[in-house]
Design an enzyme around this catalytic site. Sequence first.
Site, PDB file in Angstrom:
ATOM      1  N   ILE A  14       0.821  -1.205   0.000  1.00 18.72           N
ATOM      2  CA  ILE A  14       0.000   0.000   0.000  1.00 18.72           C
ATOM      3  C   ILE A  14       0.858   1.259   0.000  1.00 18.72           C
ATOM      4  O   ILE A  14       0.398   2.327  -0.426  1.00 18.72           O
ATOM      5  CB  ILE A  14      -0.974   0.000   1.204  1.00 18.72           C
ATOM      6  CG1 ILE A  14      -2.114   0.989   0.961  1.00 18.72           C
ATOM      7  CG2 ILE A  14      -0.239   0.301   2.497  1.00 18.72           C
ATOM      8  CD1 ILE A  14      -2.976   0.671  -0.247  1.00 18.72           C
ATOM      9  N   ALA A  15       2.107   1.164   0.449  1.00 21.11           N
ATOM     10  CA  ALA A  15       2.999   2.319   0.423  1.00 21.11           C
ATOM     11  C   ALA A  15       3.213   2.812  -1.004  1.00 21.11           C
ATOM     12  O   ALA A  15       3.410   4.013  -1.241  1.00 21.11           O
ATOM     13  CB  ALA A  15       4.335   1.972   1.075  1.00 21.11           C
ATOM     14  N   TYR A  57      10.977   2.815  12.984  1.00 21.74           N
ATOM     15  CA  TYR A  57      10.295   4.078  12.693  1.00 21.74           C
ATOM     16  C   TYR A  57      10.464   5.098  13.815  1.00 21.74           C
ATOM     17  O   TYR A  57      10.363   6.303  13.585  1.00 21.74           O
ATOM     18  CB  TYR A  57       8.821   3.855  12.370  1.00 21.74           C
ATOM     19  CG  TYR A  57       7.928   3.453  13.516  1.00 21.74           C
ATOM     20  CD1 TYR A  57       7.464   4.395  14.426  1.00 21.74           C
ATOM     21  CD2 TYR A  57       7.502   2.138  13.658  1.00 21.74           C
ATOM     22  CE1 TYR A  57       6.629   4.018  15.467  1.00 21.74           C
ATOM     23  CE2 TYR A  57       6.660   1.763  14.687  1.00 21.74           C
ATOM     24  CZ  TYR A  57       6.228   2.705  15.595  1.00 21.74           C
ATOM     25  OH  TYR A  57       5.394   2.346  16.611  1.00 21.74           O
ATOM     26  N   HIS A  78      -1.260   0.291  13.728  1.00 25.20           N
ATOM     27  CA  HIS A  78      -1.726   1.633  13.389  1.00 25.20           C
ATOM     28  C   HIS A  78      -1.742   2.565  14.599  1.00 25.20           C
ATOM     29  O   HIS A  78      -1.197   3.676  14.561  1.00 25.20           O
ATOM     30  CB  HIS A  78      -3.133   1.582  12.776  1.00 25.20           C
ATOM     31  CG  HIS A  78      -3.143   1.153  11.351  1.00 25.20           C
ATOM     32  ND1 HIS A  78      -4.247   1.251  10.531  1.00 25.20           N
ATOM     33  CD2 HIS A  78      -2.175   0.609  10.571  1.00 25.20           C
ATOM     34  CE1 HIS A  78      -3.961   0.796   9.331  1.00 25.20           C
ATOM     35  NE2 HIS A  78      -2.717   0.390   9.334  1.00 25.20           N
ATOM     36  N   LYS A  96      -6.336   3.033   6.102  1.00 28.77           N
ATOM     37  CA  LYS A  96      -7.500   2.376   6.685  1.00 28.77           C
ATOM     38  C   LYS A  96      -7.139   0.927   7.026  1.00 28.77           C
ATOM     39  O   LYS A  96      -6.187   0.383   6.459  1.00 28.77           O
ATOM     40  CB  LYS A  96      -8.694   2.457   5.742  1.00 28.77           C
ATOM     41  CG  LYS A  96      -8.487   1.755   4.376  1.00 28.77           C
ATOM     42  CD  LYS A  96      -8.631   0.266   4.473  1.00 28.77           C
ATOM     43  CE  LYS A  96      -7.940  -0.481   3.379  1.00 28.77           C
ATOM     44  NZ  LYS A  96      -7.823  -1.937   3.634  1.00 28.77           N
ATOM     45  N   ASP A 179     -11.044  -5.094   6.092  1.00 27.10           N
ATOM     46  CA  ASP A 179     -10.050  -4.818   5.044  1.00 27.10           C
ATOM     47  C   ASP A 179     -10.638  -4.017   3.883  1.00 27.10           C
ATOM     48  O   ASP A 179     -10.135  -2.943   3.535  1.00 27.10           O
ATOM     49  CB  ASP A 179      -9.463  -6.135   4.549  1.00 27.10           C
ATOM     50  CG  ASP A 179      -8.442  -5.937   3.439  1.00 27.10           C
ATOM     51  OD1 ASP A 179      -7.646  -4.983   3.527  1.00 27.10           O
ATOM     52  OD2 ASP A 179      -8.443  -6.723   2.477  1.00 27.10           O
TER      53      ASP A 179
END
Length: 349
Positions: A14-15, A57, A78, A96, A179
Amino acid sequence: MRTHKIGIIGAGGIALAHLEAAKREPRAEIVAIADVSRETAAEKAEQYGIAHVFTDYEEMLSQAPIDAVIVCVPNYLHAQAAKQALAAGKHLLCEKPMAMNAQQAEDMIEAAKQAGKILMVAQNNRFRSQAQQVKAWLDEGRLGSIYHAKTGWVRRNGIPGWGSWFTQKELAGGGPLIDIGVHMLDLTLWLLDHPKPVSVIGQTYAQFGPHKRGLSEWGRREENGKFDVEDMAVAMITFENGFSLTLDASWASHIEKENVFLQLYGQEGGVSLGLLEEKLTLYHEWGGVTATTELSPTPCNERVMLLANFLDAVEGKAQPLCTPEQALYITRLIEAIYQSAQTGEAVRL
């Protein structure tokens, strides 16, 4: 023109959508990326000219010259990543679903308030041309009062990353409901200004995943992993204003083909959206005659528009189109669907 230096947490599939969007938004400069796999992060960094690569991170948040972060990690991370990014003084765009549950979502909202930073959830489908057109019609009252909606995202063979975090409840929170069903639930209820829910009935099934059937090429398979989520969920939700909604979400099923759909039933007209085909059909009356009008709104890159809205919000030029409070509302509904499926009883809200 102001330039925003952005870091990405998570270098998975998704990045790529966010990296491609940033290439087309002149105010966005991706300067750092973090992933537990240095190889994966370095590959994206080389491909997109990203200067700083991290495997932690937290180190990125403290060392990289960034003022905003995009969270692209698995669902269970998340809330943790969001709270740390906000505490570090970074604006945040989170993929999401917002969180695994309502409590985590509430914690994220509180962290954003404490930090005084923008928190936005990446519900990109709101920015599609068809969705924007329908929103305009609804705001004008063109369809009259909406009394029912059917929506869903159903696939024929679409189970992602069998055995990976995608198919483990403790890491994903659930299967296709959280999802991809979250996309359609969010889009439908945003169009209708988030009416107050009254009751939820839900049912879940796992007919394909446990047998390693219905798999897709998305995600990395883990043969020694497990599948303990649903591969199909259905729900009916009623609302205080008399409106009702049915939702279908499946990763695998014996159907003709994948379908991403939304149908709204109004007193003065109805609409049908086919998101894969970028179709928009209006059902109405014209001079007392039943009429069907097919429209083709000019396509847009909804991911670029999402990023542009996020940066506008950071600059104080606009409000986020996808607010965290709205994402919390959707999270509570998803929790209620799973609760109803587990207990076999309707959940009152």
